[in-house]
Design an enzyme around this catalytic site. Sequence first.
Site, PDB file in Angstrom:
ATOM      1  N   HIS A  56       0.843  -1.207   0.000  1.00 47.94           N
ATOM      2  CA  HIS A  56       0.000   0.000   0.000  1.00 47.94           C
ATOM      3  C   HIS A  56       0.876   1.254   0.000  1.00 47.94           C
ATOM      4  O   HIS A  56       1.540   1.558   0.992  1.00 47.94           O
ATOM      5  CB  HIS A  56      -0.919   0.016   1.226  1.00 47.94           C
ATOM      6  CG  HIS A  56      -1.906   1.137   1.190  1.00 47.94           C
ATOM      7  ND1 HIS A  56      -3.261   0.927   1.032  1.00 47.94           N
ATOM      8  CD2 HIS A  56      -1.751   2.481   1.262  1.00 47.94           C
ATOM      9  CE1 HIS A  56      -3.890   2.099   1.028  1.00 47.94           C
ATOM     10  NE2 HIS A  56      -2.986   3.066   1.172  1.00 47.94           N
ATOM     11  N   GLU A 212     -11.050   4.444   7.020  1.00 48.41           N
ATOM     12  CA  GLU A 212      -9.844   5.065   7.566  1.00 48.41           C
ATOM     13  C   GLU A 212     -10.276   6.240   8.445  1.00 48.41           C
ATOM     14  O   GLU A 212     -10.142   7.413   8.082  1.00 48.41           O
ATOM     15  CB  GLU A 212      -8.901   5.534   6.450  1.00 48.41           C
ATOM     16  CG  GLU A 212      -7.552   5.991   6.993  1.00 48.41           C
ATOM     17  CD  GLU A 212      -6.611   6.511   5.914  1.00 48.41           C
ATOM     18  OE1 GLU A 212      -6.988   6.527   4.736  1.00 48.41           O
ATOM     19  OE2 GLU A 212      -5.484   6.911   6.284  1.00 48.41           O
ATOM     20  N   ASP A 308       2.297   3.191   2.964  1.00 46.40           N
ATOM     21  CA  ASP A 308       1.339   4.258   2.671  1.00 46.40           C
ATOM     22  C   ASP A 308       2.001   5.523   2.139  1.00 46.40           C
ATOM     23  O   ASP A 308       1.687   5.957   1.040  1.00 46.40           O
ATOM     24  CB  ASP A 308       0.493   4.566   3.921  1.00 46.40           C
ATOM     25  CG  ASP A 308      -0.856   5.205   3.583  1.00 46.40           C
ATOM     26  OD1 ASP A 308      -1.198   5.274   2.395  1.00 46.40           O
ATOM     27  OD2 ASP A 308      -1.566   5.617   4.515  1.00 46.40           O
TER      28      ASP A 308
HETATM   29 FE   FE2 Z   1      -3.451   5.125   1.563  1.00 44.02          FE
END
Ligand code: FE2
Length: 424
Positions: A56, A212, A308
């Site tokens: 990710h 999220e 991320d």
């Molecule tokens: Fe993300």
Amino acid sequence: MDLLIKNATLTDGRTGIDIACDKGKIVAVEPSITVEAGQMIEAAGCLVSPPFVDPHFHMDATLSLGRPRLNQSGTLLEGISLWGELRAEQTVEDIAERAMKFCDLAVSMGIGAIRSHVDTGDDPLMGVEALLHVQDRVKDYLDLQLVAFPQDGVFRTANGWENVVRALDRGVNVVGGIPHFERTMADGARSVRALCELAAERGLPVDMHCDESDDPMSRHVETLAYETNRLGLHGRVAGSHLTSMHSMDSYYVSKLIPLMAEAELAAIPNPLINIMIQGKHDTYPKRRGMTRVPELKAAGIKVGFGSDCVMDPWYSLGRADMLDVASMGLHVAQLCSRDDMAWCFDAVTGNAAKILGLDGYGVAPGCDANLVVLQARDRIEAVRLRATRLYVIRRGKIISQTPASVATLDLPDRPAALDPAHYP
Ligand code: FE2
């Protein structure tokens, strides 16, 4: 033989193993191989692993720190609005150049595959154009999967849906989404349904930013599991972040996790970012916002840790170090047993590779000769030391080397050198 690695320790604990590679493949993994080889590496007991996999990432935003300004609040929402400002001023060339720099860094840190979300929110699809170009440019040394990611929501913006479809038409590999950012819970659920149907029509995997937030009522992962089951997408769908699960009622989670397991959903927590961004609206105690990793793992759900962000509107730190990601995951999820600590290494290697569906991944005859020699004796030590990547090998060729980390000491009656991998 193109390459022979002598005296390796493998991630399963076998020691004194030689690895022979030829024509880009691993051809033998056993003790005492004697063969002529074009290149030889004496691993001297160091850990030899398949490469790190980042499941990710956001490569269109990386290395943009400070442009056009810094995130003052440190929140996800300011990051999204800051990204909107940057998006308005950047060019395809600019995105591609930053992405290429990141790929250099990633390779040096032993990363062999990355799944990057690419924002489809701008009508020219500049990020898509840039990252498709980068995907092609790096393909010989880095596997780059791209996820069509409607950062502003597919139903929240005028061209949100069309732009996802256009990105997929251009060759983006995975369907993304952001249901918790749609206008309402109902719109969020509708987006999950529509995007999963799109993936089913096109035979593509799904990887959604899902829940999220710290809102325990953000339950889009339930819809994602339901739609995965309904459409027969088993094993092809991942939920990224899933941070609301941290705050959910435990009774509800006791129903949710078996639904996720039934759908063979994969989970991708992003420990560095989750620990930094979640809980920002709390006073004390502050929630830590990491999804329920031990419980997901116990239910047999595939869990891979992602990084991320590196130096972007959401996170100003990072250096493509998946061992840093593993270490943060270990701490925040309180994965304290020796088995669990070693599993954290797997969460940034083999487990993440399974989520991405990588072929030929592993250290066994027939696998691609993609390997990393680490200055550590085992998986836990690699995480503990954020071990130096001594050699990075792609298809049997050394593509990056970093000198061993050894301190030179000048102390009375003490050793002259300290190698962290063999200390104490
Ligand atoms: Fe993300």
